[in-house]
Design a protein around this motif. Structure first.
Motif, short mmCIF file in Angstrom:
data_model
loop_
_atom_site.label_atom_id
_atom_site.label_comp_id
_atom_site.label_asym_id
_atom_site.label_seq_id
_atom_site.Cartn_x
_atom_site.Cartn_y
_atom_site.Cartn_z
N GLN A 78 -29.35 -59.22 -13.72
CA GLN A 78 -29.27 -57.77 -13.43
C GLN A 78 -29.79 -56.97 -14.63
O GLN A 78 -30.58 -56.05 -14.48
CB GLN A 78 -27.84 -57.38 -13.10
CG GLN A 78 -27.65 -55.92 -12.80
CD GLN A 78 -28.07 -55.56 -11.39
OE1 GLN A 78 -28.02 -56.38 -10.50
NE2 GLN A 78 -28.50 -54.33 -11.21
N GLY A 79 -29.33 -57.33 -15.80
CA GLY A 79 -29.79 -56.64 -17.01
C GLY A 79 -31.25 -56.90 -17.30
O GLY A 79 -31.99 -56.01 -17.72
N ASP A 80 -31.68 -58.13 -17.07
CA ASP A 80 -33.08 -58.49 -17.33
C ASP A 80 -34.03 -57.81 -16.36
O ASP A 80 -35.22 -57.67 -16.65
CB ASP A 80 -33.26 -60.01 -17.23
CG ASP A 80 -32.53 -60.74 -18.34
OD1 ASP A 80 -32.15 -60.10 -19.35
OD2 ASP A 80 -32.33 -61.97 -18.20
N GLY A 81 -33.53 -57.39 -15.21
CA GLY A 81 -34.38 -56.76 -14.20
C GLY A 81 -34.73 -55.31 -14.51
O GLY A 81 -35.60 -54.73 -13.86
N VAL A 82 -34.07 -54.72 -15.50
CA VAL A 82 -34.36 -53.34 -15.87
C VAL A 82 -35.57 -53.36 -16.81
O VAL A 82 -35.51 -53.88 -17.91
CB VAL A 82 -33.15 -52.69 -16.57
CG1 VAL A 82 -33.49 -51.28 -17.01
CG2 VAL A 82 -31.95 -52.68 -15.64
N LEU A 83 -36.68 -52.80 -16.35
CA LEU A 83 -37.92 -52.84 -17.13
C LEU A 83 -38.13 -51.58 -17.96
O LEU A 83 -38.78 -51.61 -18.99
CB LEU A 83 -39.12 -53.07 -16.20
CG LEU A 83 -39.05 -54.35 -15.38
CD1 LEU A 83 -40.22 -54.44 -14.43
CD2 LEU A 83 -38.99 -55.57 -16.29
N GLY B 13 -36.25 -47.89 -19.51
CA GLY B 13 -35.00 -47.20 -19.78
C GLY B 13 -33.97 -48.13 -20.39
O GLY B 13 -34.26 -49.26 -20.75
N PRO B 14 -32.75 -47.64 -20.47
CA PRO B 14 -31.69 -48.44 -21.10
C PRO B 14 -31.34 -49.66 -20.25
O PRO B 14 -31.43 -49.63 -19.02
CB PRO B 14 -30.51 -47.48 -21.20
CG PRO B 14 -30.79 -46.41 -20.20
CD PRO B 14 -32.28 -46.33 -20.05
N LYS B 15 -30.97 -50.72 -20.93
CA LYS B 15 -30.58 -51.95 -20.25
C LYS B 15 -29.30 -51.70 -19.45
O LYS B 15 -28.48 -50.86 -19.79
CB LYS B 15 -30.35 -53.09 -21.23
CG LYS B 15 -31.61 -53.59 -21.88
CD LYS B 15 -32.46 -54.29 -20.86
CE LYS B 15 -33.68 -54.91 -21.50
NZ LYS B 15 -34.64 -55.41 -20.54
N TYR B 16 -29.13 -52.48 -18.39
CA TYR B 16 -27.94 -52.38 -17.56
C TYR B 16 -26.74 -52.82 -18.40
O TYR B 16 -26.78 -53.89 -19.01
CB TYR B 16 -28.10 -53.30 -16.34
CG TYR B 16 -27.25 -52.90 -15.17
CD1 TYR B 16 -27.67 -51.94 -14.28
CD2 TYR B 16 -26.01 -53.48 -14.98
CE1 TYR B 16 -26.89 -51.57 -13.20
CE2 TYR B 16 -25.21 -53.11 -13.91
CZ TYR B 16 -25.66 -52.16 -13.03
OH TYR B 16 -24.89 -51.79 -11.97
N PRO B 17 -25.68 -52.04 -18.47
CA PRO B 17 -24.56 -52.40 -19.36
C PRO B 17 -23.71 -53.54 -18.80
O PRO B 17 -23.64 -53.74 -17.58
CB PRO B 17 -23.74 -51.11 -19.41
CG PRO B 17 -24.02 -50.44 -18.11
CD PRO B 17 -25.45 -50.79 -17.76
N GLN B 18 -23.10 -54.27 -19.70
CA GLN B 18 -22.20 -55.36 -19.32
C GLN B 18 -20.78 -54.78 -19.24
O GLN B 18 -20.45 -53.82 -19.94
CB GLN B 18 -22.25 -56.47 -20.36
CG GLN B 18 -21.40 -57.68 -20.06
CD GLN B 18 -21.69 -58.33 -18.73
OE1 GLN B 18 -21.10 -57.96 -17.72
NE2 GLN B 18 -22.61 -59.28 -18.71
N ASN B 19 -19.95 -55.34 -18.37
CA ASN B 19 -18.56 -54.90 -18.29
C ASN B 19 -17.85 -55.23 -19.61
O ASN B 19 -18.18 -56.22 -20.27
CB ASN B 19 -17.84 -55.58 -17.13
CG ASN B 19 -18.17 -54.93 -15.81
OD1 ASN B 19 -18.34 -53.73 -15.75
ND2 ASN B 19 -18.25 -55.71 -14.76
N PRO B 20 -16.87 -54.41 -20.00
CA PRO B 20 -16.17 -54.62 -21.29
C PRO B 20 -15.53 -56.00 -21.36
O PRO B 20 -14.94 -56.49 -20.42
CB PRO B 20 -15.10 -53.53 -21.29
CG PRO B 20 -15.56 -52.52 -20.30
CD PRO B 20 -16.37 -53.25 -19.28
N GLY B 21 -15.70 -56.62 -22.52
CA GLY B 21 -15.08 -57.91 -22.77
C GLY B 21 -15.94 -59.10 -22.48
O GLY B 21 -15.60 -60.24 -22.81
#
Length: 123
Positions: free
Chosen positions: A107-112, A114-122
């Motif tokens: 999911q994060g790698d698919g953002v080409l 703008g800002p990267k998709y954030p990960q849930n805390p922890g």
């Protein structure tokens, strides 16, 4: 699924009598014919709390694969407390962060742009 959800909503609104009525509908439907009118099968408003409703949901919806969603709906702390109370194998490791699942790296790698998709805390 509607009756246990309605019972949960009733209990959340402080109407335990209504919550008990919804649970009783399930118990009468599931009872063997000789027990359908047995008053010992019925629950009262005084017996109803969120743990009781979750236990009834577990019995009613076993195998439906929605247990995690049921346990996190009331909140992360409820999820942690219930996990520690009823699962001795998980009690040492269950944490508030587990109420959210990790976001897949893809999911994060698919953002080409703008800002990267954030990960849930922890995670």
């Amino acid at each position: 699924e509607v009756y246990p959800l309605a019972a949960e909503a009733g209990q959340g609104l402080g109407n335990t009598a209504e919550a008990g009525q919804h649970i009783n509908v399930l118990r009468v439907r599931a009872a063997a014919p000789e027990y359908k009118s047995d008053p010992r099968m019925m629950v009262t408003a005084g017996q109803i709390d969120l743990d009781f409703i979750m236990d009834e949901r577990e019995r009613e919806l076993a195998g439906e694969f929605n247990r995690w969603y049921d346990l996190v709906r009331p909140g992360a702390q409820f999820f942690v407390d219930r996990g520690k109370k009823y699962n001795p194998h998980a009690s040492a490791n269950v944490q508030v962060k587990h109420a959210l699942r990790p976001i897949p790296q893809s999911q994060g790698d698919g953002v080409l742009k703008g800002p990267k998709y954030p990960q849930n805390p922890g995670y």
